[in-house]
Design a protein around this motif. Structure first.
Motif, mmCIF file in Angstrom:
data_model
loop_
_atom_site.group_PDB
_atom_site.id
_atom_site.type_symbol
_atom_site.label_atom_id
_atom_site.label_comp_id
_atom_site.label_asym_id
_atom_site.label_seq_id
_atom_site.Cartn_x
_atom_site.Cartn_y
_atom_site.Cartn_z
ATOM 1 N N GLY A 273 0.816 -1.207 0.000
ATOM 2 C CA GLY A 273 0.000 0.000 0.000
ATOM 3 C C GLY A 273 0.851 1.258 0.000
ATOM 4 N N ASP A 274 1.933 1.234 0.765
ATOM 5 C CA ASP A 274 2.840 2.383 0.818
ATOM 6 C C ASP A 274 3.452 2.655 -0.563
ATOM 7 O OD1 ASP A 274 2.353 2.723 3.502
ATOM 8 O OD2 ASP A 274 4.164 1.647 4.159
ATOM 9 N N ILE A 275 3.842 1.571 -1.252
ATOM 10 C CA ILE A 275 4.431 1.725 -2.589
ATOM 11 C C ILE A 275 3.412 2.320 -3.552
ATOM 12 C CG2 ILE A 275 5.357 0.475 -4.596
ATOM 13 C CD1 ILE A 275 6.542 -1.557 -2.543
ATOM 14 N N LEU A 276 2.210 1.766 -3.530
ATOM 15 C CA LEU A 276 1.177 2.225 -4.463
ATOM 16 C C LEU A 276 0.748 3.667 -4.186
ATOM 17 C CD1 LEU A 276 -0.994 -1.011 -4.682
ATOM 18 C CD2 LEU A 276 0.450 -0.050 -6.485
ATOM 19 N N ASN A 277 0.958 4.132 -2.969
ATOM 20 C CA ASN A 277 0.613 5.509 -2.618
ATOM 21 C C ASN A 277 1.723 6.506 -2.958
ATOM 22 O OD1 ASN A 277 -1.971 4.985 -1.638
ATOM 23 N ND2 ASN A 277 -1.206 4.488 0.416
ATOM 24 N N CYS A 278 2.868 6.007 -3.390
ATOM 25 C CA CYS A 278 3.976 6.896 -3.746
ATOM 26 C C CYS A 278 3.648 7.663 -5.028
ATOM 27 C CB CYS A 278 5.262 6.099 -3.958
ATOM 28 S SG CYS A 278 5.949 5.393 -2.445
ATOM 29 N N VAL A 279 4.191 8.856 -5.137
ATOM 30 C CA VAL A 279 3.964 9.650 -6.352
ATOM 31 C C VAL A 279 5.181 9.644 -7.261
ATOM 32 C CG1 VAL A 279 2.256 11.146 -5.274
ATOM 33 C CG2 VAL A 279 4.678 11.789 -5.201
ATOM 34 N N SER A 280 6.292 9.102 -6.802
ATOM 35 C CA SER A 280 7.498 9.039 -7.636
ATOM 36 C C SER A 280 8.243 7.740 -7.357
ATOM 37 C CB SER A 280 8.424 10.229 -7.354
ATOM 38 O OG SER A 280 9.043 10.091 -6.079
ATOM 39 N N THR A 281 9.043 7.335 -8.311
ATOM 40 C CA THR A 281 9.842 6.121 -8.132
ATOM 41 C C THR A 281 10.897 6.327 -7.047
ATOM 42 O OG1 THR A 281 11.186 6.858 -10.025
ATOM 43 C CG2 THR A 281 9.509 5.182 -10.449
ATOM 44 N N GLU A 282 11.412 7.555 -6.917
ATOM 45 C CA GLU A 282 12.404 7.835 -5.869
ATOM 46 C C GLU A 282 11.795 7.562 -4.482
ATOM 47 O OE1 GLU A 282 15.506 8.913 -6.421
ATOM 48 O OE2 GLU A 282 15.492 9.667 -8.480
ATOM 49 N N GLU A 283 10.539 7.968 -4.310
ATOM 50 C CA GLU A 283 9.850 7.735 -3.041
ATOM 51 C C GLU A 283 9.633 6.244 -2.812
ATOM 52 O OE1 GLU A 283 5.652 9.051 -0.841
ATOM 53 O OE2 GLU A 283 6.102 9.754 -2.872
ATOM 54 N N ALA A 284 9.311 5.520 -3.883
ATOM 55 C CA ALA A 284 9.095 4.074 -3.765
ATOM 56 C C ALA A 284 10.381 3.349 -3.389
ATOM 57 C CB ALA A 284 8.537 3.524 -5.074
ATOM 58 N N ILE A 285 11.529 3.859 -3.874
ATOM 59 C CA ILE A 285 12.811 3.247 -3.507
ATOM 60 C C ILE A 285 13.034 3.367 -2.000
ATOM 61 C CG2 ILE A 285 15.326 3.421 -3.756
ATOM 62 C CD1 ILE A 285 14.778 4.397 -6.656
ATOM 63 N N GLU A 286 12.628 4.476 -1.414
ATOM 64 C CA GLU A 286 12.743 4.629 0.041
ATOM 65 C C GLU A 286 11.931 3.568 0.769
ATOM 66 O OE1 GLU A 286 12.787 8.489 2.008
ATOM 67 O OE2 GLU A 286 12.553 9.415 0.026
ATOM 68 N N VAL A 287 10.744 3.253 0.232
ATOM 69 C CA VAL A 287 9.924 2.190 0.834
ATOM 70 C C VAL A 287 10.658 0.857 0.732
ATOM 71 C CG1 VAL A 287 7.714 0.965 0.764
ATOM 72 C CG2 VAL A 287 7.792 3.429 0.292
ATOM 73 N N TYR A 288 11.255 0.585 -0.437
ATOM 74 C CA TYR A 288 12.077 -0.625 -0.614
ATOM 75 C C TYR A 288 13.154 -0.692 0.472
ATOM 76 C CZ TYR A 288 10.576 -1.927 -5.426
ATOM 77 O OH TYR A 288 9.897 -2.354 -6.535
ATOM 78 N N GLN A 289 13.849 0.423 0.664
ATOM 79 C CA GLN A 289 14.961 0.443 1.617
ATOM 80 C C GLN A 289 14.468 0.210 3.047
ATOM 81 O OE1 GLN A 289 16.757 4.264 0.776
ATOM 82 N NE2 GLN A 289 18.152 3.393 -0.756
ATOM 83 N N ASN A 290 13.357 0.829 3.388
ATOM 84 C CA ASN A 290 12.815 0.666 4.750
ATOM 85 C C ASN A 290 12.386 -0.774 5.016
ATOM 86 O OD1 ASN A 290 13.214 3.371 5.305
ATOM 87 N ND2 ASN A 290 11.136 3.978 4.704
ATOM 88 N N ALA A 291 11.942 -1.457 3.953
ATOM 89 C CA ALA A 291 11.520 -2.852 4.089
ATOM 90 C C ALA A 291 12.665 -3.835 3.824
ATOM 91 C CB ALA A 291 10.372 -3.136 3.119
#
Length: 368
Positions: free
Chosen positions: A295-313
């Motif tokens: 859900g956090d990934i799908l709520n991201c507005v940019s790929t850079e933000e999604a990479i942060e979710v990857y890193q946190n997980a």
């Protein structure tokens, strides 16, 4: 939307009018020519100057609804009597002020020639010869095309990058300007690929743009400004590289564009497809993340933000391993065994995210 007319059509029309005035002795305030598209062009003639053995005049460029930087410029043609010992009934075409000169191989004209492409040259010759035949003129004429604003305008075009110096090009294959022409951009990509092939390159280095210019310079000592810019047209660029005989290609690009390739999308413009977060989420599913993280990934507005979710997980490494496998699959599926395509994906914030097995060796080979 309204179509316009190319610089080639303008040059041909101005040349026909100047030839008519030179051989008839009468002013000509409008002219009609046939374009290769079968559409007649009937412009007004401006800036008429009549000398003893020459006539110069101009046609104003009309680009229609295409946002062309050459819209409204005056394309001049000076037609003069030529007595140089050449075979009679000859037409010599050259460029004057504001027309670029070719300095690199692989372009439409040989090195040293004025950047007046083949189709406009044929148009100019056909229209001028029609006038010569009408007046039974059997001597020689010289046609000099010029654009006073050309040198300044050229800095806003691809010409300096392509190796055309000192001005703009006289171009056009149909004589007609299509509004918002995708073809014009694809033609530029083809020219760049053909050019580096003519200069001996074995590996086509391709990038959607200069977004990661600094990253590539610092990490791989490669100037992406030397890469062929494919914009969103990744699939078309692969097709052209194959047609031109390249056996190797490396695609270097930002995750925001290239994540789409992991889903088989070969035109990455947002109007064609924008499933960046869905594809980032698909890679995360492969890594067994929680629904909350998805859900956090799908709520991201940019790929850079999604990479942060990857890193946190703590799934970044495994996700990009999967993403690169999918990119590799779809690129080489498009290549169909005729070309080996490698890929590097980066982020300006997070650096290199992934690359296929032979990507670095391909880049080293391209650098020489």
């Amino acid at each position: 939307m309204t179509k316009g007319f190319t610089t080639g059509s303008c040059a041909a029309a101005a040349s026909k009018a100047a030839a008519y005035m030179l051989l008839s002795g009468n002013k000509k305030l409008n002219i009609e020519i046939d374009t290769p598209a079968g559409i007649k062009y009937c412009p007004q003639i401006e800036e008429i100057e009549i000398g003893k053995e020459y006539v110069s005049c101009a046609v104003r460029k009309e680009s229609g609804d295409d946002p062309d930087i050459t819209n409204g410029i005056l394309v001049f043609s000076k037609v003069s009597l030529e007595d140089n010992g050449a075979t009679e009934n000859n037409i010599i075409i050259d460029g004057g002020k504001g027309i670029g000169r070719v300095t690199r191989l692989g372009l439409d004209q040989p090195v040293g020639n004025a950047a007046i492409n083949s189709v406009p040259r044929r148009m100019i010759e056909a229209e001028v010869r029609q006038v010569m035949d009408f007046f039974d003129f059997e001597g020689n004429l010289k046609v000099e095309i010029s654009v006073p604003e050309g040198e300044a305008l050229a800095e806003k075009t691809f010409n300096p990058r392509l190796g055309i110096e000192g001005g703009i090009s006289i171009i056009g294959t149909t004589g007609i300007v299509e509004p918002m022409s995708t073809k014009a951009l694809l033609d530029t990509i083809r020219v760049e690929l053909r050019q580096i092939k003519a200069e001996g390159a074995d590996v086509a280095v391709v990038s959607p743009g200069n977004y990661g210019l600094e990253f590539m310079k610092e990490n791989f000592d490669y100037d992406l400004d030397k890469a062929v810019k494919c914009s969103n047209y990744i699939g078309d660029t692969i097709d052209m590289a194959k047609e031109l005989g390249f056996k190797k290609m490396i695609l270097c690009g930002h995750i925001g564009k290239l994540i789409k390739v992991s889903g088989g999308i070969m035109n990455t413009h947002s109007k064609e497809a924008d499933c960046r977060m869905e594809l980032m989420a698909a890679a995360a599913i492969r890594c067994g993340v929680s629904n909350e993280t998805l859900g956090d990934i799908l709520n991201c507005v940019s790929t850079e933000e999604a990479i942060e979710v990857y890193q946190n997980a703590d799934i970044e490494k495994n996700c990009f391993k999967y993403i690169m496998q999918k990119i590799d699959y779809y690129l080489n599926k498009r290549g169909a065994g005729d070309i080996d395509i490698q890929c590097m994906v980066y982020s300006n914030r997070f650096g290199l995210l992934g690359m296929t097995d032979s990507a670095e060796s391909f880049l080293k080979e391209a650098k020489g």
